[in-house]
Design a protein around this motif. Structure first.
Motif, PDB file in Angstrom:
ATOM      1  N   GLU A 189      77.196  12.848  49.647  1.00 51.64           N
ATOM      2  CA  GLU A 189      76.719  12.631  48.268  1.00 51.64           C
ATOM      3  C   GLU A 189      75.800  11.407  48.167  1.00 51.64           C
ATOM      4  OE1 GLU A 189      79.979  12.640  49.206  1.00 51.64           O
ATOM      5  OE2 GLU A 189      81.156  11.174  48.042  1.00 51.64           O
ATOM      6  N   ALA A 190      75.823  10.546  49.195  1.00 48.86           N
ATOM      7  CA  ALA A 190      74.998   9.330  49.127  1.00 48.86           C
ATOM      8  C   ALA A 190      73.658   9.498  49.861  1.00 48.86           C
ATOM      9  CB  ALA A 190      75.767   8.155  49.747  1.00 48.86           C
ATOM     10  N   ARG A 191      73.376  10.719  50.352  1.00 50.49           N
ATOM     11  CA  ARG A 191      72.247  10.830  51.282  1.00 50.49           C
ATOM     12  C   ARG A 191      70.906  10.321  50.731  1.00 50.49           C
ATOM     13  NH1 ARG A 191      73.228  15.599  49.402  1.00 50.49           N
ATOM     14  NH2 ARG A 191      71.542  16.886  48.608  1.00 50.49           N
ATOM     15  N   LEU A 192      70.713  10.452  49.407  1.00 48.67           N
ATOM     16  CA  LEU A 192      69.435   9.984  48.850  1.00 48.67           C
ATOM     17  C   LEU A 192      69.502   8.547  48.341  1.00 48.67           C
ATOM     18  CD1 LEU A 192      68.148  13.194  47.033  1.00 48.67           C
ATOM     19  CD2 LEU A 192      67.363  12.214  49.195  1.00 48.67           C
ATOM     20  N   HIS A 193      70.676   7.933  48.468  1.00 46.13           N
ATOM     21  CA  HIS A 193      70.811   6.537  48.036  1.00 46.13           C
ATOM     22  C   HIS A 193      71.281   5.667  49.193  1.00 46.13           C
ATOM     23  CE1 HIS A 193      70.110   8.133  44.123  1.00 46.13           C
ATOM     24  NE2 HIS A 193      71.118   8.966  44.282  1.00 46.13           N
ATOM     25  N   CYS A 194      71.087   6.189  50.374  1.00 40.88           N
ATOM     26  CA  CYS A 194      71.480   5.476  51.587  1.00 40.88           C
ATOM     27  C   CYS A 194      70.396   5.714  52.627  1.00 40.88           C
ATOM     28  CB  CYS A 194      72.834   5.985  52.083  1.00 40.88           C
ATOM     29  SG  CYS A 194      73.159   5.582  53.800  1.00 40.88           S
ATOM     30  N   GLY A 195      70.031   6.980  52.786  1.00 41.96           N
ATOM     31  CA  GLY A 195      68.944   7.302  53.730  1.00 41.96           C
ATOM     32  C   GLY A 195      69.361   7.219  55.186  1.00 41.96           C
ATOM     33  N   GLY A 196      70.674   7.345  55.444  1.00 40.86           N
ATOM     34  CA  GLY A 196      71.128   7.366  56.843  1.00 40.86           C
ATOM     35  C   GLY A 196      71.478   6.002  57.385  1.00 40.86           C
ATOM     36  N   TYR A 197      71.496   5.008  56.516  1.00 38.66           N
ATOM     37  CA  TYR A 197      71.905   3.638  56.833  1.00 38.66           C
ATOM     38  C   TYR A 197      70.992   2.981  57.886  1.00 38.66           C
ATOM     39  CZ  TYR A 197      74.754  -0.484  57.252  1.00 38.66           C
ATOM     40  OH  TYR A 197      75.157  -1.782  57.255  1.00 38.66           O
ATOM     41  N   CYS A 198      71.232   1.669  58.057  1.00 41.15           N
ATOM     42  CA  CYS A 198      70.398   0.818  58.911  1.00 41.15           C
ATOM     43  C   CYS A 198      70.353   1.325  60.356  1.00 41.15           C
ATOM     44  CB  CYS A 198      70.958  -0.606  58.867  1.00 41.15           C
ATOM     45  SG  CYS A 198      70.287  -1.703  60.111  1.00 41.15           S
ATOM     46  N   LEU A 199      69.170   1.805  60.766  1.00 40.28           N
ATOM     47  CA  LEU A 199      69.069   2.372  62.110  1.00 40.28           C
ATOM     48  C   LEU A 199      69.203   1.316  63.200  1.00 40.28           C
ATOM     49  CD1 LEU A 199      65.380   3.665  62.212  1.00 40.28           C
ATOM     50  CD2 LEU A 199      66.564   3.132  60.125  1.00 40.28           C
ATOM     51  N   GLY A 200      68.862   0.063  62.868  1.00 40.53           N
ATOM     52  CA  GLY A 200      69.032  -1.014  63.837  1.00 40.53           C
ATOM     53  C   GLY A 200      70.503  -1.165  64.213  1.00 40.53           C
ATOM     54  N   GLU A 201      71.349  -1.260  63.187  1.00 38.47           N
ATOM     55  CA  GLU A 201      72.785  -1.392  63.450  1.00 38.47           C
ATOM     56  C   GLU A 201      73.325  -0.144  64.154  1.00 38.47           C
ATOM     57  OE1 GLU A 201      75.301  -2.539  60.152  1.00 38.47           O
ATOM     58  OE2 GLU A 201      73.768  -3.890  59.390  1.00 38.47           O
ATOM     59  N   VAL A 202      72.879   1.014  63.670  1.00 33.71           N
ATOM     60  CA  VAL A 202      73.400   2.268  64.225  1.00 33.71           C
ATOM     61  C   VAL A 202      73.046   2.391  65.717  1.00 33.71           C
ATOM     62  CG1 VAL A 202      73.069   4.774  64.174  1.00 33.71           C
ATOM     63  CG2 VAL A 202      73.555   3.557  62.054  1.00 33.71           C
ATOM     64  N   VAL A 203      71.791   2.135  66.062  1.00 35.04           N
ATOM     65  CA  VAL A 203      71.393   2.263  67.471  1.00 35.04           C
ATOM     66  C   VAL A 203      72.120   1.213  68.307  1.00 35.04           C
ATOM     67  CG1 VAL A 203      69.478   2.148  69.114  1.00 35.04           C
ATOM     68  CG2 VAL A 203      69.139   3.257  66.913  1.00 35.04           C
ATOM     69  N   ASN A 204      72.210  -0.006  67.787  1.00 34.94           N
ATOM     70  CA  ASN A 204      72.884  -1.063  68.553  1.00 34.94           C
ATOM     71  C   ASN A 204      74.344  -0.710  68.813  1.00 34.94           C
ATOM     72  OD1 ASN A 204      73.270  -3.591  69.807  1.00 34.94           O
ATOM     73  ND2 ASN A 204      74.115  -4.412  67.920  1.00 34.94           N
ATOM     74  N   GLU A 205      74.983  -0.107  67.817  1.00 39.65           N
ATOM     75  CA  GLU A 205      76.421   0.119  67.976  1.00 39.65           C
ATOM     76  C   GLU A 205      76.779   1.451  68.618  1.00 39.65           C
ATOM     77  OE1 GLU A 205      78.504  -1.211  64.300  1.00 39.65           O
ATOM     78  OE2 GLU A 205      76.714  -2.450  64.082  1.00 39.65           O
ATOM     79  N   THR A 206      75.914   2.461  68.423  1.00 43.28           N
ATOM     80  CA  THR A 206      76.273   3.787  68.962  1.00 43.28           C
ATOM     81  C   THR A 206      75.379   4.219  70.122  1.00 43.28           C
ATOM     82  OG1 THR A 206      74.753   5.040  67.541  1.00 43.28           O
ATOM     83  CG2 THR A 206      76.906   4.504  66.608  1.00 43.28           C
ATOM     84  N   GLY A 207      74.254   3.552  70.290  1.00 44.00           N
ATOM     85  CA  GLY A 207      73.324   3.937  71.353  1.00 44.00           C
ATOM     86  C   GLY A 207      72.450   5.121  70.965  1.00 44.00           C
ATOM     87  N   SER A 208      72.553   5.573  69.705  1.00 42.72           N
ATOM     88  CA  SER A 208      71.764   6.741  69.297  1.00 42.72           C
ATOM     89  C   SER A 208      71.120   6.514  67.934  1.00 42.72           C
ATOM     90  CB  SER A 208      72.684   7.968  69.223  1.00 42.72           C
ATOM     91  OG  SER A 208      72.060   8.996  68.482  1.00 42.72           O
ATOM     92  N   LEU A 209      69.873   6.976  67.828  1.00 46.05           N
ATOM     93  CA  LEU A 209      69.143   6.852  66.568  1.00 46.05           C
ATOM     94  C   LEU A 209      69.795   7.695  65.471  1.00 46.05           C
ATOM     95  CD1 LEU A 209      66.585   5.374  65.632  1.00 46.05           C
ATOM     96  CD2 LEU A 209      65.227   7.281  66.484  1.00 46.05           C
TER      97      LEU A 209
END
Ligand code: SF4
Ligand code: SF4
Length: 365
Positions: free
Chosen positions: A315-335
């Protein structure tokens, strides 16, 4: 905006610095002026924006002359240039006076009351930074007149300040600060994704539930007092977008080693390791031009919340946009990775706060 990562030099030793290990191993480096000027030429010919910004990897005011020269050049070749800095706030009177007359948006990394600030962000690892920052903030607020300068606080939330958010609002209010953005602590960038780094994982802790309870209380309290009290988790609640931030466009962040990065978390290009997907160009000294990597640009642009499996039905997809990709890539190794605890927190805040009908006056730093 175009961002300049001015220098690896820094005068503080913050306990959680996101790139302290990376910087320690390197010889000190600063962005060459000719690359910065070429960056302005490139950006101004390809964008209508005239917003320039100074940022890490160290402390930008440690390269005061360079910052001054870049600003002078931008104002020489562009009309209506606006200037933003993210600084640790520890600078002397020459910098302070220059900021007063040249800067529009100044974000200070400031963690709250003096006991917390001094613990988290000591000068040279030894001396308290709060007295210097307090005095700089007060001086700028007292003297800014009608110059259109905004001095705001960018707060890293740790176990130390999570439960003291209301108190922090009062403290900042007394210093004349009216815009505050808080950021939950995230693990530092190293050479491997955090998910593969057992040592880093074992040291990291952040109580999201406690943060949210205290954040909401402080948010409403601040609003009554006439302050904006933001959270990184709500940075896209002021409109609709299927992307998270400028890293998805991307726009240039020039690194001291001559690369073009898309993200504040990737401050050097030569060895970006698992964060290499953000390095989308390089300065070529022979042709005196930037060379761009089209595959990297396409990868960043393709990361939208209507394509990522975990976002499609959120429900948040248009008010989040997939969250900070910097943090996501750093923590999960995937864009296209996910931070589930953060997603839950974003959805909770969206339910509690709803969306904002007008865009935020000052965007998240
Ligand atoms: S990806 Fe995250 S850290 Fe990078 S620029 Fe965007 S919001 Fe900032
Ligand atoms: S909250 Fe999570 S699932 Fe929802 S859009 Fe953001 S990243 Fe995607």
């Amino acid at each position: 905006m175009i961002s300049f990562f001015l220098t690896t030099r820094c005068n503080l030793n913050c306990i959680y610095c996101y790139n302290i290990e990376e910087r320690k191993k390197l010889q000190e480096r600063s962005l060459p002026l000719d690359i910065a000027k070429a960056g302005i030429d490139y950006f101004f010919s390809n964008n209508s924006s005239r917003h320039i910004r100074f940022y890490g990897p160290g402390e930008p005011t440690q390269e005061f002359d360079l910052m001054r020269q870049i600003t002078e050049y931008a104002k020489l070749v562009g009309d209506g240039v606006s200037v933003e800095i993210q600084t640790n706030g520890v600078f002397g009177s020459a910098v302070k006076e220059w900021i007063l007359n040249n800067v529009n948006i100044l974000w200070m990394s400031f963690d709250g009351t003096p006991d917390i600030q001094n613990y988290n962000r000591p000068i040279g690892g030894k001396y308290p930074s709060a007295p210097v920052i307090e005095s700089n903030v007060q001086w700028l607020n007292k003297n800014k007149g009608d110059r259109g300068l905004m001095v705001g606080a960018r707060v890293t939330m740790t176990d130390r300040n999570i439960c003291r958010q209301k108190e922090m609002v009062d403290y900042f209010y007394k210093l004349g600060i009216r815009y505050i953005w808080t950021n939950p602590l995230f693990p530092a960038v190293g050479t491997i994704p955090v998910c593969d780094d057992k040592q880093k994982l074992s040291k990291y802790s952040f109580d999201m539930e406690k943060y949210l309870d205290n954040y909401l209380e402080a948010y409403h309290y601040a609003k009554e007092k006439g302050l904006f009290y933001g959270s990184f988790l709500i940075c896209n609640f002021d409109g609709e977008a299927n992307i998270n931030c400028r890293a998805c466009l991307p726009v240039p962040h020039l690194t001291p080693d001559g690369y073009v990065s898309a993200c504040d978390m990737v401050v050097l290009g030569e060895s970006a390791f698992h964060m290499d997907c953000f390095i989308y160009g390089k300065w070529d000294n022979n042709s005196r031009q930037f060379v761009f990597y089209q595959d990297k640009i396409a990868g960043l642009r393709n990361r939208t919340s209507d394509k990522m499996l975990h976002c499609i039905h959120c429900e948040a997809r248009l008010h989040c946009g997939g969250y900070c990709l910097g943090e996501v890539v750093n923590e999960t190794g995937s864009l296209v990775g996910q931070k589930p605890t953060t997603c839950k927190a974003i959805r909770y805040l969206l339910k509690e706060l709803g969306t904002f009908s007008v865009p935020y006056e000052y965007l998240h730093p």
